[in-house]
Design a protein around this motif. Sequence first.
Motif, PDB file in Angstrom:
ATOM      1  N   GLY A 160       0.810  -1.206   0.000  1.00 42.67           N
ATOM      2  CA  GLY A 160       0.000   0.000   0.000  1.00 42.67           C
ATOM      3  C   GLY A 160       0.843   1.255   0.000  1.00 42.67           C
ATOM      4  N   TRP A 161       0.175   2.365   0.298  1.00 38.94           N
ATOM      5  CA  TRP A 161       0.807   3.679   0.334  1.00 38.94           C
ATOM      6  C   TRP A 161       0.426   4.408   1.604  1.00 38.94           C
ATOM      7  N   TYR A 162       1.375   5.136   2.126  1.00 38.21           N
ATOM      8  CA  TYR A 162       1.166   6.034   3.249  1.00 38.21           C
ATOM      9  C   TYR A 162       1.418   7.438   2.718  1.00 38.21           C
ATOM     10  N   ARG A 163       0.511   8.372   3.043  1.00 39.53           N
ATOM     11  CA  ARG A 163       0.683   9.760   2.614  1.00 39.53           C
ATOM     12  C   ARG A 163       0.394  10.690   3.788  1.00 39.53           C
ATOM     13  N   ALA A 217       4.760  10.888   0.267  1.00 38.68           N
ATOM     14  CA  ALA A 217       4.207   9.535   0.165  1.00 38.68           C
ATOM     15  C   ALA A 217       5.325   8.507   0.288  1.00 38.68           C
ATOM     16  N   GLU A 218       4.947   7.327   0.763  1.00 37.85           N
ATOM     17  CA  GLU A 218       5.889   6.228   0.935  1.00 37.85           C
ATOM     18  C   GLU A 218       5.156   4.911   0.732  1.00 37.85           C
ATOM     19  N   ALA A 219       5.783   4.001  -0.013  1.00 37.72           N
ATOM     20  CA  ALA A 219       5.236   2.654  -0.156  1.00 37.72           C
ATOM     21  C   ALA A 219       5.394   1.926   1.173  1.00 37.72           C
ATOM     22  N   GLU A 225      -3.539   3.647   2.073  1.00 38.36           N
ATOM     23  CA  GLU A 225      -4.253   3.072   0.936  1.00 38.36           C
ATOM     24  C   GLU A 225      -3.629   1.718   0.626  1.00 38.36           C
ATOM     25  N   TRP A 226      -4.461   0.683   0.451  1.00 39.83           N
ATOM     26  CA  TRP A 226      -3.954  -0.648   0.161  1.00 39.83           C
ATOM     27  C   TRP A 226      -5.036  -1.465  -0.542  1.00 39.83           C
TER      28      TRP A 226
END
Length: 146
Positions: free
Chosen positions: A11-14, A19-21, A63-64
């Motif tokens: 997923g993604w972290y924002r 942002a970072e995977a 988000e995932w």
Amino acid sequence: MSSESTEVWAGWYRDRQGAEAVSIASRGRQLCTRIRGVEYEGAAFAALEAIGDEGLLSSCVLEWDMPLPVHADGLVHRATLSCLLTLGEPRPDGSLDRADLNLTLHYGGAAFEAGVAGGDFDDALDRLQRQLPPGAELGVRAPVDA
């Protein structure tokens, strides 16, 4: 050795810094992820806490996608559950001012959507289930909360 299985979702972290995977792992009823070198754990997506530190993960978006089978017509169909969790600002008592969860189930060439305030994963899944065609049932997923 434990009989609990581990599921891992990409997923993604924002947040305000960018942002970072990330990878989010579910082990039994516990979730964990690592964001910018900090380990977070919790029983729910909206209750991830830094290990060895006070405070919930906040002021960000996670988000995932996760596979979620759908049972219909005596068959198991592949489906993907796209998840978007918006975590608000921390309150003085340590809780969050909001946790909004939006789920989109991609199944059978259609997209079924459900959003809930408070981040209740099971409530959002129930809303998705009610949208599915007659006879279609969401399959078993890891027993975690949002």
